[in-house]
Design a protein around this motif. Structure first.
Motif, mmCIF file in Angstrom:
data_model
loop_
_atom_site.group_PDB
_atom_site.id
_atom_site.type_symbol
_atom_site.label_atom_id
_atom_site.label_comp_id
_atom_site.label_asym_id
_atom_site.label_seq_id
_atom_site.Cartn_x
_atom_site.Cartn_y
_atom_site.Cartn_z
ATOM 1 N N LYS A 121 -11.355 16.403 11.520
ATOM 2 C CA LYS A 121 -11.041 15.743 10.249
ATOM 3 C C LYS A 121 -9.690 16.234 9.695
ATOM 4 O O LYS A 121 -9.142 17.230 10.186
ATOM 5 N N TYR A 128 -17.483 4.826 7.877
ATOM 6 C CA TYR A 128 -18.627 5.454 7.188
ATOM 7 C C TYR A 128 -19.486 4.435 6.439
ATOM 8 O O TYR A 128 -20.113 4.792 5.436
ATOM 9 N N HIS A 175 -22.841 5.063 4.897
ATOM 10 C CA HIS A 175 -22.945 5.881 3.681
ATOM 11 C C HIS A 175 -22.478 5.126 2.431
ATOM 12 O O HIS A 175 -22.237 5.737 1.385
ATOM 13 N N PHE A 177 -21.125 10.114 -2.615
ATOM 14 C CA PHE A 177 -19.900 10.736 -2.114
ATOM 15 C C PHE A 177 -19.033 9.790 -1.276
ATOM 16 O O PHE A 177 -18.007 10.195 -0.737
ATOM 17 N N LEU A 225 -15.409 10.773 0.044
ATOM 18 C CA LEU A 225 -15.378 11.006 1.497
ATOM 19 C C LEU A 225 -14.304 10.142 2.165
ATOM 20 O O LEU A 225 -13.542 10.628 3.008
ATOM 21 N N THR A 270 -24.032 20.349 8.278
ATOM 22 C CA THR A 270 -23.041 19.611 7.479
ATOM 23 C C THR A 270 -22.456 20.490 6.379
ATOM 24 O O THR A 270 -21.252 20.505 6.160
ATOM 25 N N ARG A 278 -18.176 24.768 11.742
ATOM 26 C CA ARG A 278 -18.168 24.618 10.282
ATOM 27 C C ARG A 278 -18.303 25.963 9.570
ATOM 28 O O ARG A 278 -17.673 26.186 8.537
ATOM 29 N N ILE A 334 -18.972 21.019 1.792
ATOM 30 C CA ILE A 334 -19.817 20.011 2.451
ATOM 31 C C ILE A 334 -19.023 18.751 2.819
ATOM 32 O O ILE A 334 -19.360 18.060 3.780
ATOM 33 N N GLU A 335 -17.962 18.438 2.057
ATOM 34 C CA GLU A 335 -17.152 17.264 2.384
ATOM 35 C C GLU A 335 -16.044 17.606 3.380
ATOM 36 O O GLU A 335 -15.912 16.970 4.424
ATOM 37 N N ASN A 376 -15.487 19.356 5.904
ATOM 38 C CA ASN A 376 -16.250 20.183 6.845
ATOM 39 C C ASN A 376 -15.711 20.137 8.275
ATOM 40 O O ASN A 376 -16.440 20.335 9.241
ATOM 41 N N HIS A 397 -16.617 16.002 12.700
ATOM 42 C CA HIS A 397 -17.700 15.025 12.658
ATOM 43 C C HIS A 397 -18.261 14.890 14.059
ATOM 44 O O HIS A 397 -17.521 14.996 15.036
HETATM 45 P P1 CMP Z 1 -20.125 13.850 8.589
HETATM 46 O O1 CMP Z 1 -20.900 14.542 9.643
HETATM 47 O O2 CMP Z 1 -18.786 13.301 8.969
HETATM 48 O O3 CMP Z 1 -21.009 12.669 7.975
HETATM 49 C C1 CMP Z 1 -20.826 12.181 6.678
HETATM 50 C C2 CMP Z 1 -19.914 13.044 5.867
HETATM 51 O O4 CMP Z 1 -20.062 12.901 4.484
HETATM 52 C C3 CMP Z 1 -20.225 14.514 6.124
HETATM 53 O O5 CMP Z 1 -19.860 14.886 7.406
HETATM 54 C C4 CMP Z 1 -19.456 15.159 5.006
HETATM 55 O O6 CMP Z 1 -18.052 15.200 5.246
HETATM 56 C C5 CMP Z 1 -19.737 14.143 3.888
HETATM 57 N N1 CMP Z 1 -20.889 14.553 3.082
HETATM 58 C C6 CMP Z 1 -22.174 14.620 3.424
HETATM 59 N N2 CMP Z 1 -22.952 14.994 2.399
HETATM 60 C C7 CMP Z 1 -22.119 15.167 1.375
HETATM 61 C C8 CMP Z 1 -22.297 15.547 0.030
HETATM 62 N N3 CMP Z 1 -23.514 15.829 -0.468
HETATM 63 N N4 CMP Z 1 -21.199 15.615 -0.754
HETATM 64 C C9 CMP Z 1 -19.987 15.314 -0.267
HETATM 65 N N5 CMP Z 1 -19.744 14.942 1.014
HETATM 66 C C10 CMP Z 1 -20.800 14.872 1.817
#
Ligand code: CMP
Length: 139
Positions: A9, A49, A52, A57, A61, A91, A102, A109-110, A112, A115
């Motif tokens: 990322k 994405y 989602h 988020f 994101l 995550t 990670r 968490i964002e 991170n 992926h």
């Molecule tokens: P990823 O595995 O790429 O899948 C979805 C992404 O959304 C995740 O990694 C994080 O980068 C982001 N993500 C997941 N949960 C949260 C959260 N609670 N708050 C912010 N970002 C999130």
């Protein structure tokens, strides 16, 4: 043999850990069969994405994923989806096991760092999102 999509990322590219991520996959016996660097637009990040889209988020994101270049790769091997997920760690980096990507490099968490596809269905969608048949090495 299974294929999965992994992304270094924007935070991972900025931190200079592209090689480190690839090394960890290769050291685990996984093979990189497609690889490229690109910079997604906000719209492209939203498409990637799309699962989602209803999450709180989603906007943040997709801003993050379009803030700079990323490295996308197809990783192949036995049980590749689960192996990549194990090497990445949870995550949320605060819950990620020591020694995972990670735990070692993620900010939160964002942001991170990496992926990895979470199922065969998402791997199929995600690989096709970035790569044509001709760009994926065989044999
Ligand atoms: P990823 O595995 O790429 O899948 C979805 C992404 O959304 C995740 O990694 C994080 O980068 C982001 N993500 C997941 N949960 C949260 C959260 N609670 N708050 C912010 N970002 C999130």
């Amino acid at each position: 043999m299974e294929k999965t999509l992994s992304i270094v990322k924007p935070d991972g590219v900025k931190k200079g850990v592209i090689g480190e991520v690839i090394k960890r996959y290769e050291s685990a016996g996984l093979k990189i069969v497609a690889l490229k660097m690109l910079w997604m637009s906000k719209e492209e990040a939203k498409g990637f994405y799309i699962v989602h889209k209803d999450k709180p988020f989603y906007d943040s994101l997709t801003d993050f994923m379009s803030e700079g270049p990323i490295v996308v790769m197809v990783v192949e091997g036995e049980d590749a989806i689960n192996k990549v997920r194990e090497i990445m760690g949870a995550t949320n980096p605060r819950e990620a096991a020591p020694g995972t990507i990670r735990a070692d490099f993620a900010t939160d968490i964002e942001r991170n760092t990496v992926h990895g596809s979470d199922s065969p269905q998402s791997a199929e969608f995600e690989i096709k999102y970035f790569f044509s048949e001709l760009e994926i090495m065989k044999g």
